[in-house]
Design a protein around this motif. Structure first.
Motif, PDB file in Angstrom:
ATOM      1  N   VAL A 318       0.823  -1.112   0.043  1.00 32.28           N
ATOM      2  CA  VAL A 318      -0.012   0.050   0.091  1.00 32.28           C
ATOM      3  C   VAL A 318       0.816   1.049  -0.149  1.00 32.28           C
ATOM      4  CG1 VAL A 318      -2.192  -0.971   1.213  1.00 32.28           C
ATOM      5  CG2 VAL A 318      -0.347   0.031   2.423  1.00 32.28           C
ATOM      6  N   CYS A 319       2.157   1.130  -0.140  1.00 28.61           N
ATOM      7  CA  CYS A 319       3.364   2.267  -0.276  1.00 28.61           C
ATOM      8  C   CYS A 319       2.926   3.121  -1.256  1.00 28.61           C
ATOM      9  CB  CYS A 319       4.616   1.808   0.223  1.00 28.61           C
ATOM     10  SG  CYS A 319       4.405   0.638   1.408  1.00 28.61           S
ATOM     11  N   PHE A 320       1.698   3.339  -1.973  1.00 29.47           N
ATOM     12  CA  PHE A 320       1.872   4.291  -2.976  1.00 29.47           C
ATOM     13  C   PHE A 320       1.451   5.569  -2.585  1.00 29.47           C
ATOM     14  CE2 PHE A 320       0.875  -0.002  -5.127  1.00 29.47           C
ATOM     15  CZ  PHE A 320       1.946   0.260  -6.052  1.00 29.47           C
ATOM     16  N   SER A 321       2.497   6.449  -2.958  1.00 34.82           N
ATOM     17  CA  SER A 321       2.311   7.986  -2.278  1.00 34.82           C
ATOM     18  C   SER A 321       0.998   8.655  -3.332  1.00 34.82           C
ATOM     19  CB  SER A 321       3.583   8.581  -2.310  1.00 34.82           C
ATOM     20  OG  SER A 321       3.965   8.630  -3.641  1.00 34.82           O
ATOM     21  N   ARG A 322       0.893   9.905  -2.903  1.00 39.58           N
ATOM     22  CA  ARG A 322       0.012  10.572  -3.732  1.00 39.58           C
ATOM     23  C   ARG A 322       0.473  10.873  -4.942  1.00 39.58           C
ATOM     24  NH1 ARG A 322      -1.881  16.521  -2.047  1.00 39.58           N
ATOM     25  NH2 ARG A 322      -2.527  17.106  -4.070  1.00 39.58           N
ATOM     26  N   GLU A 323       1.938  11.069  -5.149  1.00 37.12           N
ATOM     27  CA  GLU A 323       2.523  11.114  -6.358  1.00 37.12           C
ATOM     28  C   GLU A 323       1.995  10.055  -7.433  1.00 37.12           C
ATOM     29  OE1 GLU A 323       6.841  10.708  -5.847  1.00 37.12           O
ATOM     30  OE2 GLU A 323       6.941  10.882  -8.475  1.00 37.12           O
ATOM     31  N   TYR A 324       1.969   8.999  -7.017  1.00 34.80           N
ATOM     32  CA  TYR A 324       1.572   7.846  -8.211  1.00 34.80           C
ATOM     33  C   TYR A 324       0.251   7.978  -8.425  1.00 34.80           C
ATOM     34  CZ  TYR A 324       5.662   4.836  -7.201  1.00 34.80           C
ATOM     35  OH  TYR A 324       6.917   4.334  -7.161  1.00 34.80           O
ATOM     36  N   PHE A 325      -0.697   8.238  -7.612  1.00 39.42           N
ATOM     37  CA  PHE A 325      -2.159   8.725  -8.141  1.00 39.42           C
ATOM     38  C   PHE A 325      -2.280   9.849  -8.853  1.00 39.42           C
ATOM     39  CE2 PHE A 325      -2.423   5.825  -4.422  1.00 39.42           C
ATOM     40  CZ  PHE A 325      -3.252   5.026  -4.854  1.00 39.42           C
ATOM     41  N   SER A 326      -1.124  10.587  -8.965  1.00 39.79           N
ATOM     42  CA  SER A 326      -1.424  11.945  -9.941  1.00 39.79           C
ATOM     43  C   SER A 326      -1.068  11.357 -11.489  1.00 39.79           C
ATOM     44  CB  SER A 326      -0.545  12.883  -9.503  1.00 39.79           C
ATOM     45  OG  SER A 326       0.905  12.727  -9.419  1.00 39.79           O
ATOM     46  N   LYS A 327      -0.547  10.120 -11.485  1.00 35.19           N
ATOM     47  CA  LYS A 327       0.067   9.481 -12.774  1.00 35.19           C
ATOM     48  C   LYS A 327      -1.001   8.558 -13.340  1.00 35.19           C
ATOM     49  CE  LYS A 327       4.461   9.258 -10.926  1.00 35.19           C
ATOM     50  NZ  LYS A 327       5.575   8.398 -10.773  1.00 35.19           N
ATOM     51  N   MET A 328      -2.302   8.941 -13.084  1.00 34.22           N
ATOM     52  CA  MET A 328      -3.142   7.506 -13.638  1.00 34.22           C
ATOM     53  C   MET A 328      -4.284   8.467 -14.502  1.00 34.22           C
ATOM     54  SD  MET A 328      -3.505   5.419 -10.290  1.00 34.22           S
ATOM     55  CE  MET A 328      -2.333   5.046  -9.099  1.00 34.22           C
ATOM     56  N   PRO A 329      -3.851   8.901 -15.700  1.00 33.39           N
ATOM     57  CA  PRO A 329      -4.846   9.486 -16.530  1.00 33.39           C
ATOM     58  C   PRO A 329      -5.943   8.780 -16.833  1.00 33.39           C
ATOM     59  CG  PRO A 329      -2.825   9.082 -17.740  1.00 33.39           C
ATOM     60  CD  PRO A 329      -2.605   8.721 -16.317  1.00 33.39           C
ATOM     61  N   VAL A 330      -5.963   7.551 -17.029  1.00 30.29           N
ATOM     62  CA  VAL A 330      -7.146   6.959 -17.287  1.00 30.29           C
ATOM     63  C   VAL A 330      -7.963   6.677 -16.457  1.00 30.29           C
ATOM     64  CG1 VAL A 330      -7.802   4.136 -18.221  1.00 30.29           C
ATOM     65  CG2 VAL A 330      -5.603   5.384 -18.966  1.00 30.29           C
ATOM     66  N   LEU A 331      -7.532   6.139 -15.012  1.00 29.35           N
ATOM     67  CA  LEU A 331      -8.503   6.243 -14.161  1.00 29.35           C
ATOM     68  C   LEU A 331      -9.143   7.637 -13.782  1.00 29.35           C
ATOM     69  CD1 LEU A 331      -7.001   3.971 -11.039  1.00 29.35           C
ATOM     70  CD2 LEU A 331      -8.686   3.309 -13.016  1.00 29.35           C
ATOM     71  N   ASP A 332      -8.326   8.702 -13.956  1.00 32.13           N
ATOM     72  CA  ASP A 332      -8.724   9.938 -13.814  1.00 32.13           C
ATOM     73  C   ASP A 332      -9.947  10.402 -14.449  1.00 32.13           C
ATOM     74  OD1 ASP A 332      -7.759  11.835 -11.920  1.00 32.13           O
ATOM     75  OD2 ASP A 332      -5.898  12.067 -13.104  1.00 32.13           O
ATOM     76  N   ASN A 333      -9.567   9.967 -15.725  1.00 32.66           N
ATOM     77  CA  ASN A 333     -10.866  10.123 -16.843  1.00 32.66           C
ATOM     78  C   ASN A 333     -12.215   9.583 -16.811  1.00 32.66           C
ATOM     79  OD1 ASN A 333      -9.603  12.385 -18.651  1.00 32.66           O
ATOM     80  ND2 ASN A 333      -7.803  11.053 -18.398  1.00 32.66           N
ATOM     81  N   ILE A 334     -11.814   8.004 -16.251  1.00 31.61           N
ATOM     82  CA  ILE A 334     -13.025   7.270 -16.139  1.00 31.61           C
ATOM     83  C   ILE A 334     -13.789   7.878 -14.963  1.00 31.61           C
ATOM     84  CG2 ILE A 334     -13.605   5.243 -14.658  1.00 31.61           C
ATOM     85  CD1 ILE A 334     -11.627   3.726 -16.419  1.00 31.61           C
ATOM     86  N   ILE A 335     -13.157   8.386 -14.144  1.00 34.15           N
ATOM     87  CA  ILE A 335     -13.790   9.223 -12.959  1.00 34.15           C
ATOM     88  C   ILE A 335     -14.573  10.386 -13.563  1.00 34.15           C
ATOM     89  CG2 ILE A 335     -13.767  10.191 -10.570  1.00 34.15           C
ATOM     90  CD1 ILE A 335     -11.225   8.410 -10.058  1.00 34.15           C
TER      91      ILE A 335
END
Ligand code: HEM
Length: 492
Positions: A318-335
């Motif tokens: 679970v060691c994914f920092s917020r930085e990883y979550f800012s690099k997810m354009p597909v999930l971002d756009n699905i949302i």
């Protein structure tokens, strides 16, 4: 008897004729009024039956601004998205608190001090954005990981569920524990959490009717009281651990101001509704649309795999920092696409003095009277075929830009639409929890799609959006689509 009836009839006809002759008409450069024949109720019956259809039909007849009498108030509907930024900017003459203050008092029993005082002394941006957001997202991730480590999500056998039920079982406890910490000495069991979820759903069910003006019922008071008890100052400050900093600081603030002891619990219940009601349903639409559309599912999985590979961590980390979550354009756009279709926000304002609205669509000026409401329902923009091609279709890549560092732009009649996607409202009343909501849904999708195989069991079944929250929040599904899930086989 006949005499009494005749007098009654004549009086009624006289009163109705008088009302017809004196009822409000559009004067000078005021927006056209949609004709109405019933005093006070106005066009309420047609509007309530199908708000979006009614407004679209009015737009065709009267243009992008028109006035509707609803429950004794005149609402100026502004359907021109190019004019919405000006409405958002006009925060003095078009006030949003005027209608939220009585609503917050009625639903949560909170006295907001004044329409011009900022919400909770600026606490919200500090705790829901910036550094505060960092802490919240880390905690949500840990809680999600903890929930998904339960044996019911570790089984290699298929488990049946509804998609909405699944979202509530996983995301609700994660958000709840992030905000309100864990009960001590033992945290809430699965069954206890189910009771809280049930209470929350009961509480939330009353919302549309309360907003429409129905009185607070005994049943609503009872369920609200149960939450006030759960979130009493003593419980939050002494009997639970890990209560979020927002409530800790609020407690200090209220103590220093000698506010009554129930103030904190009332706020805690208000934030429960604000934080959960929209997020859970938005997470539902995001997961449902992803499972329903194979292209979205495979693009999301590919992105997740790529992130896991590049992070050099296993699926279970679970060691994914917020930085990883800012690099997810597909999930971002699905949302984003799910918010476009599954949420119906609005800007509802009240004119505190006479003013003019300059309508960009036709270059005309419209006069608005003091006390009237100005209503911009963003769902109409979100489903405008002049802005979005096939607007009722879910397209996971609709908002994906070639260059992921820039936002894709949308146009209407050749003009840039700045307010093309406003799931979180606009201006002063814009949702302070928007960044957290987006990240939370992304974390949820990331973890469940990376750890579980999931599929809809009746993918062809039509699920539509219920219409009872148009203009104020996430639209509930017409039914809970069935799905099944099992733990992914881990590759050694
Ligand atoms: C997808 C999820 C969410 C959506 C679609 C959403 C949407 C909105 C909208 C449209 C408003 C403005 C209402 C208006 O203009 O009158 C609002 C206000 C608000 N939201 Fe959210 N919201 C979400 C999640 C959250 C979360 C996670 C929080 C966290 C606590 C939150 C806290 C609030 C608060 C406190 C307000 C009231 C602000 C005020 O009165 O000044 N929201 N939200």
């Amino acid at each position: 008897m006949l005499y009494v009836l005749s007098v009654l009839l004549v009086t009624t006809i006289f009163a109705y004729t008088l009302w017809l002759l004196t009822r409000r008409r559009s004067k000078g450069n005021e927006p056209p009024i949609v004709p109405y024949w019933i005093p006070w109720l106005g066009s309420g019956l047609q509007y309530n039956k199908s708000p979006i259809e009614f407004l679209r039909a009015c737009e065709k007849k009267y243009g992008p601004i028109f006035t509707v009498l609803l429950a004794g108030k005149f609402f100026h509907f502004v359907l021109d998205p190019l004019t919405h930024p000006a409405i958002a900017r006009e925060s003095q003459k078009l006030n949003f608190r005027v209608h939220t203050i009585p609503l917050v008092k009625k639903i949560f029993d909170i006295n907001r001090p004044d329409k011009l005082v900022k919400t909770s002394a600026g606490l919200l941006p500090r705790h829901l954005q910036g550094k505060g957001l960092e802490r919240l997202t880390e905690t949500v991730l840990t809680k999600l990981d903890d929930i998904l480590s339960d044996s019911r999500y570790k089984s290699p056998e298929w488990t049946q569920s509804g998609v909405l039920k699944f979202c509530f079982d996983v995301l609700f406890p994660a958000s709840y524990r992030t905000l309100y910490g864990e009960k001590q000495p033992n945290k809430e069991s699965f069954d206890e959490m189910q009771k809280i979820i049930e209470d929350f759903q009961k509480f939330d069910e009353f919302f549309p009717s309360l907003v429409r003006g129905y009185p607070v019922s005994k049943e609503f008071q009872e369920v609200r009281q149960r939450f006030w008890n759960r979130f009493s100052t003593e419980s939050l400050m002494e009997k639970r651990s890990g209560v979020c900093d927002l409530f800790r600081e609020m407690h200090e603030l209220y103590t220093s101001r000698n506010e009554p002891s129930g103030r904190l619990s009332r706020d805690a219940v208000a934030y429960l509704e604000a934080a959960m009601a929209n997020t859970l349903v938005a997470a539902f639409w995001s997961l449902y649309f992803t499972l329903k559309h194979p292209d979205a599912l495979s693009a999301a999985k590919a992105e997740i795999e790529e992130i896991i590979k590049s992070s050099d961590k296993t699926n279970n980390s679970v060691c994914f920092s917020r930085e990883y979550f800012s690099k997810m354009p597909v999930l971002d756009n699905i949302i984003k696409e799910s918010l476009r279709l599954g949420v119906s926000p609005a800007a509802l304002r009240e004119a505190t003095e006479d003013l003019n609205i300059d309508l960009v669509a036709n270059g005309k000026k419209y006069k608005i009277r003091k006390g009237d409401k100005v209503f911009a329902i963003f769902q109409l923009t979100h489903t405008d075929p002049g802005i979005y091609e096939n607007p009722m279709e879910f397209k996971y890549d609709r908002f994906l830009s070639e260059d992921t560092s820039t936002e894709k732009k949308f146009y209407k009649n050749g003009k840039l639409v700045r307010f093309n996607l406003q799931p979180f409202g606009c201006g002063l009343s814009k949702c302070p929890g928007r960044y957290w909501a987006m990240l939370e849904i992304k974390q949820f999708l990331f973890l469940v799609l990376s750890r579980l195989d999931m599929e809809l069991t009746q993918p062809e079944k039509q699920i539509t959006q219920l219409q009872d929250r148009i203009g104020f929040g996430a639209l509930q599904p017409s039914s809970d689509p069935s799905m099944r899930f099992r733990a992914k086989v881990q590759v050694a």
